[in-house]
Scaffold this motif. Structure first.
Motif, PDB file in Angstrom:
ATOM      1  N   SER A  76       0.667  -1.419  -0.093  1.00  0.00           N
ATOM      2  CA  SER A  76       0.074   0.210  -0.288  1.00  0.00           C
ATOM      3  C   SER A  76       0.390   0.926  -0.143  1.00  0.00           C
ATOM      4  CB  SER A  76      -0.980   0.197   1.046  1.00  0.00           C
ATOM      5  OG  SER A  76       0.072   0.057   2.614  1.00  0.00           O
ATOM      6  N   LEU A  77       1.894   1.458   0.994  1.00  0.00           N
ATOM      7  CA  LEU A  77       2.913   2.499   0.348  1.00  0.00           C
ATOM      8  C   LEU A  77       3.418   2.888  -0.702  1.00  0.00           C
ATOM      9  CD1 LEU A  77       4.077   4.718   2.668  1.00  0.00           C
ATOM     10  CD2 LEU A  77       6.278   2.720   3.048  1.00  0.00           C
ATOM     11  N   GLU A  78       3.142   1.389  -1.572  1.00  0.00           N
ATOM     12  CA  GLU A  78       4.225   1.605  -2.339  1.00  0.00           C
ATOM     13  C   GLU A  78       3.266   2.251  -3.772  1.00  0.00           C
ATOM     14  OE1 GLU A  78       6.849  -1.412  -5.968  1.00  0.00           O
ATOM     15  OE2 GLU A  78       6.318  -1.980  -3.583  1.00  0.00           O
ATOM     16  N   ARG A  79       2.364   1.935  -3.288  1.00  0.00           N
ATOM     17  CA  ARG A  79       1.499   1.606  -4.554  1.00  0.00           C
ATOM     18  C   ARG A  79       1.146   4.027  -4.267  1.00  0.00           C
ATOM     19  NH1 ARG A  79      -2.204  -1.010  -2.812  1.00  0.00           N
ATOM     20  NH2 ARG A  79      -1.929  -3.037  -4.349  1.00  0.00           N
ATOM     21  N   VAL A  80       0.807   4.150  -3.062  1.00  0.00           N
ATOM     22  CA  VAL A  80       0.356   5.768  -2.702  1.00  0.00           C
ATOM     23  C   VAL A  80       1.951   6.449  -2.712  1.00  0.00           C
ATOM     24  CG1 VAL A  80      -0.959   5.321  -0.802  1.00  0.00           C
ATOM     25  CG2 VAL A  80       0.801   5.780  -0.184  1.00  0.00           C
TER      26      VAL A  80
END
Length: 308
Positions: free
Chosen positions: A84-88
Motif C-alpha cells: 500500500s505504501l508503494e502504491r501511494v
C-alpha cells in the motif's frame, strides 16, 4: 573642599515590577489559552492515545498486554503495508507534479492579464474544490462505469470497447484523475494569490531591460512564489499519503481492483473496524505519520533553501 553628592534618585534601587505589569504578562496566555486547550484535546491527546494503543496487543488469553515495539516490528514485516505504501508513493510521484503543473500553468495564465474572461475561468477552475470529495468520487465513478455510465454509453453509441477505467491496471490513474480535478483549483488559488503580491517595480525593471514573458516567468514570478510552491507541494504530499475517500468509495464498483489494503489509510481503517486489530492499526498509523512528517520536512528544507 566640598564633595558633590550624586542625586538621591540615582542611588535608588530599581523599582519592582508592579502588580499591574504582572497581570499584563498573563494577558497573552488568556488569549491563546482556549486554543491551547482545544489543540491539546483534538490533536495532542489522540496522538498520545494512538501511541499508547500501539504498545499493546489484545490477546485471546489475558486480554490487553503490553508488547512494546512488537506491533511496529510486525508492520515493517507486513507485505500488505509495504504494498500500500508503494502504491501511494507511485501515486504521489506521478499525480502531484501533474496537478501542480496544471495549477501553476493556469495561475500564470490568469496573472498574465491576456486571458479573456479571467474572472470566469478563475471561478470555474476553483469550483470543483467546492464539491465534497464523496460527491465528486460518486460522480466520476458513475462516469467510469462500463455497464451504466459514460464509458458504457460511449461503447454502445459508437460500437467500440474503451478500456475499463476501474480495471486493476487503470484504477490508480482514475483515482489520480479525480484528485487532480478536485484540487487543481485549490492549488491554482494559492499560486495566483502569491503572484498578485509581487511588486510591480520588478515587472517595470524587466520591461526596461527588454525581458520577454518567458524570462519574466523564470526570473521573477517563479522565484517570487517559491514559498507558495513549497506549501502546495507539502499539502499535496500529505494528501497523497492520506488517500482514503476515493478508493473506499470506488471499491464497490471495482472490488477486484481495489482491496482493503489499497492505501495505508484504507488498510488501517480495515484493520481497526473490520479486523478489530486496533493496536496494530494504531502502530501502522503512527509509522505513516512519521514517514509523512519526514518527507514533508525534507521537501520544506530543500524548497526553502537559498539558491535552490
Amino acid at each position: 573642599m566640598t564633595t558633590l553628592q550624586p542625586p538621591a534618585a540615582a542611588t535608588r534601587p530599581p523599582a519592582r515590577p508592579s502588580a499591574k505589569r504582572d497581570r499584563r504578562s498573563w494577558t497573552g496566555w488568556g488569549f491563546i489559552g482556549p486554543f491551547a486547550v482545544v489543540f491539546a484535546f483534538v490533536f495532542l491527546a489522540p496522538i498520545a492515545y494512538s501511541i499508547y494503543l500501539s504498545l499493546f496487543r489484545d490477546q485471546l488469553i489475558g486480554g490487553n498486554h503490553f508488547v512494546g515495539l512488537d506491533n511496529y516490528k510486525q508492520a515493517f514485516q507486513d507485505a500488505q503495508f509495504w504494498s500500500s505504501l508503494e502504491r501511494v508513493s507511485l501515486f504521489l510521484v506521478i499525480q502531484v507534479p501533474i496537478m501542480l503543473g496544471i495549477a501553476l500553468f493556469v495561475a500564470l495564465a490568469l496573472d498574465s492579464g491576456r486571458l479573456f474572461g479571467r474572472d470566469f475561468f478563475r471561478i470555474s477552475i476553483f469550483l470543483p474544490y467546492a464539491v465534497p470529495a464523496v460527491v465528486a468520487t460518486l460522480m466520476w465513478g458513475f462516469m467510469y462505469g462500463t455497464q451504466f455510465g459514460l464509458v458504457g454509453d460511449i461503447n454502445s453509441a459508437f460500437d467500440v470497447t474503451l478500456p475499463d477505467p476501474l480495471s486493476a491496471h487503470l484504477v490508480l490513474a482514475s483515482i489520480g484523475n479525480i484528485v487532480t480535478w478536485e484540487f487543481v483549483g485549490y492549488n491554482m488559488l494559492i499560486f495566483y494569490s502569491a503572484l498578485r503580491v509581487i511588486p510591480t517595480s520588478l515587472y517595470e525593471a524587466a520591461e526596461i531591460d527588454g525581458a520577454g514573458q518567458f524570462r519574466v516567468i523564470t526570473a521573477i514570478k517563479l522565484p517570487a512564489i517559491r514559498g507558495a510552491l513549497v506549501i502546495a507541494t507539502i499539502f499535496s504530499i500529505i494528501g497523497s499519503f492520506q488517500l482514503f475517500n476515493e478508493p473506499s468509495i470506488l471499491r464497490p464498483l471495482a472490488r477486484n481492483a481495489i482491496t482493503t489494503d489499497y492505501t495505508p489509510n484504507f488498510y488501517t481503517y480495515s484493520l481497526s473496524f473490520n479486523g478489530q486489530q486496533h493496536n496494530y492499526s494504531a502502530a501502522v498509523a503512527i509509522i505513516m505519520g512519521l514517514i509523512t512528517m519526514i518527507i514533508a520536512y525534507v521537501v520544506q528544507l530543500r524548497g526553502m533553501r537559498k539558491g535552490a
